[in-house]
Design an enzyme around this catalytic site. Structure first.
Site, PDB file in Angstrom:
ATOM      1  CG  HIS A 312      -1.704   1.207   1.465  1.00  0.00           C
ATOM      2  ND1 HIS A 312      -3.065   1.271   1.266  1.00  0.00           N
ATOM      3  CD2 HIS A 312      -1.338   2.440   1.916  1.00  0.00           C
ATOM      4  CE1 HIS A 312      -3.494   2.488   1.548  1.00  0.00           C
ATOM      5  NE2 HIS A 312      -2.465   3.213   1.964  1.00  0.00           N
ATOM      6  CD  GLU A 313       1.617   3.479   3.824  1.00  0.00           C
ATOM      7  OE1 GLU A 313       1.682   4.491   3.122  1.00  0.00           O
ATOM      8  OE2 GLU A 313       0.739   3.313   4.685  1.00  0.00           O
ATOM      9  CG  HIS A 316       0.218   6.191  -0.849  1.00  0.00           C
ATOM     10  ND1 HIS A 316      -0.944   6.723  -1.371  1.00  0.00           N
ATOM     11  CD2 HIS A 316      -0.131   5.656   0.359  1.00  0.00           C
ATOM     12  CE1 HIS A 316      -1.948   6.527  -0.529  1.00  0.00           C
ATOM     13  NE2 HIS A 316      -1.483   5.880   0.521  1.00  0.00           N
ATOM     14  CD  GLU A 336      -5.161   6.131   1.637  1.00  0.00           C
ATOM     15  OE1 GLU A 336      -5.367   4.968   2.034  1.00  0.00           O
ATOM     16  OE2 GLU A 336      -4.059   6.685   1.741  1.00  0.00           O
ATOM     17  CG  HIS A 402      -7.577   6.652   5.105  1.00  0.00           C
ATOM     18  ND1 HIS A 402      -7.186   7.833   5.702  1.00  0.00           N
ATOM     19  CD2 HIS A 402      -6.459   6.036   4.695  1.00  0.00           C
ATOM     20  CE1 HIS A 402      -5.870   7.916   5.647  1.00  0.00           C
ATOM     21  NE2 HIS A 402      -5.399   6.845   5.040  1.00  0.00           N
TER      22      HIS A 402
END
Length: 498
Positions: A312-313, A316, A336, A402
């Site tokens: 996920h990170e 980004h 997100e 989110h």
């Protein structure tokens, strides 16, 4: 294997451990960029290209048939234009946010000092704001906090707030990661031992913040190249999870999308673990080109470096180097959701039995979680978290990003798995009043979303724009009228976007 993890060694130069900003990559050049720039200028009525403007290429995507898609950032009188980015598709038009010509004064009536004071910010930079409405001169103010890099955009004439977004993208919620068990890592030989630096993936490394917020981050080293014990009492165990998650994410993007690292330039990012104390979060930061993981509170949550969180990170960062979806409004929700989507696909790609693929985000973060029933987010029915939305509606962009991510997460699950009951969603997935949806699988769904992100979306893409982008991507990959294109339309309808 029991005990410490066996690690293979390769020789390379270790990167420095300080949290310094990543040098900007050189702008792409070449015939495709030149042709795209000329196309933008030649069709000024559509692209709103005019006097005092310049285009800086950010990315080039070339299809198998040789058709190119060139992504540009725009400046006006030397100032960056937020919302002025566009993609020039060779012979097929443009994708852009800007819907008005640029003709404005670049002399602010509000001083930089007053802008900083009003926003409580550390610094202010002049730009042109063109995400919505008539373009106007604005101050981009930045306030750096414990876990944020908050931008507040103020009108340079009136001081009114135009927008705000955070450059630190969080996984959203609290938690700590799980341990991936025995895994192979590639490291770097140094004098007297080894560094947790991966030379095969752009020099990616993991360092220890020493449970502080502002300090030198020290790259992990080891004498025998066997890292961690699988116990949290060994600080290297958390580092192993972070480094492994980064490696698997790199491999996913390379093997599946032929993308070499976050910026597609072969350069690695790095992980900061043991950040602060009782810190229940994880984040990506563009400024340091790095991921940051807290240890959690040790009572409710584990460290925050589970596999889907790492994916996920890092994703980004991919978004920031491509569509650069602004972290507010509907584009923030799409930002997100994109990280949730690719974090999930990384989890499936890894095939690690300690964390089998699913459509939950952060389910491993909870210290007590029978049956892994709890999660930060649920893609098959986002509303199960108590705040996210299953279906798009006109005000969804006003939610925390989110929670506004819900419709896009829901869309992706429907596209991949459909609405019928599955092993991932025993009761099936709701369809917002639309009919049943038949899924096309993770591979096709992931390919469509990646192309939509990297070729068609721009910084201020809305849900309606994301639908168009995904339909365009499906047609490109599988043909007009294909089952995949029909599935995209049906999945968006199932998420309330028609």
């Amino acid at each position: 294997m029991t005990g410490k993890l066996g690690i293979g060694a390769l020789v390379a130069v270790a990167l420095g451990a300080a949290a310094a900003a990543q040098p900007a990559a050189a702008a792409p050049t070449g015939p495709a960029v030149d042709r795209a720039r000329e196309a933008v200028r030649a069709d000024a009525a559509r692209t709103h290209f005019g006097p005092n403007q310049a285009l800086v290429a950010r990315d080039v995507v070339v299809d198998r048939d040789g058709q190119s898609h060139v992504r540009f950032d725009r400046t006006y009188a030397g100032l960056p234009v937020l919302g002025g980015d566009l993609v020039a598709h060779a012979g097929a038009g443009f994708s852009q946010t800007l819907d008005d010509d640029l003709d404005l004064s670049t002399r602010p009536q509000l001083s930089a000092g007053e802008a900083r004071r009003r926003a409580g910010a550390d610094r202010a930079t002049l730009l042109v704001y063109a995400r919505s409405g008539a373009p106007r001169l604005a101050w981009d103010t930045l306030r750096v906090g414990e876990d944020s890099e908050l931008h507040v955009i103020l009108d340079a004439a009136t001081g009114a707030e135009l927008d705000r977004f955070d450059d630190v993208k969080h996984v959203g919620g609290t938690g700590n990661g799980f341990f991936n068990g025995p895994v192979a890592l590639e490291t770097t030989a140094i004098g007297g031992g080894f560094s947790l630096t991966d030379p095969s993936r752009g020099g990616q490394y993991t360092c220890d913040m020493g449970n502080k917020q502002q300090s030198r981050c020290t790259t992990f080293t080891d004498a025998d190249n066997a890292w961690g014990t699988g116990l949290l009492s060994d600080r290297a165990s958390t580092a192993v999870d972070a480094q492994y998650g980064t490696a698997v994410t790199w491999d996913y993007y390379k093997a599946v999308h032929n993308r070499s690292g976050i910026g597609n330039d072969g350069k690695g990012s790095y992980n900061r673990v043991h950040y602060s104390r009782s810190y229940n979060n994880a984040s990506w930061s563009d400024s340091c080109f790095c991921m940051t993981y807290g240890d959690g509170d040790g009572t409710t949550y584990h460290p925050f470096d589970s596999l889907d969180v790492a994916g996920h990170e890092m994703s980004h960062g991919v978004t920031s180097r491509t569509a650069d979806l602004v972290y507010s409004g509907e584009s923030g929700g799409l930002n997100e959701a994109t990280s949730d989507i690719f974090g999930t696909l990384v989890e499936f790609y890894a095939g690690n039995t300690r964390d089998a693929g699913d459509y939950k985000i952060g389910e491993k973060l909870y210290r007590s979680n029978p049956g892994e029933a709890k999660a930060l987010r649920y893609m098959y029915q986002p509303s199960l978290d108590g705040a996210s939305k299953d279906c798009w509606y006109a005000g969804v962009g006003s939610l925390n990003v989110h929670y506004s991510s819900g419709p896009a997460n829901h869309f992706f699950y429907l596209l991949a798995q459909g609405s019928a009951p599955t092993a991932y969603a025993a009761n099936g997935s709701p369809t917002c009043g639309a009919g049943a949806v038949t899924g096309i699988g993770n591979d096709a769904a992931g390919a469509i979303w990646y192309r939509a992100l990297t070729v068609y979306m721009t910084s201020s893409t809305t849900y309606a724009g994301a639908r168009t982008a995904a339909l365009n991507a499906a047609r490109d990959l599988y043909g007009a009228g294909s089952a995949q294109e029909s599935a995209v339309a049906a999945a968006w309808a199932g998420a309330g976007v028609r």
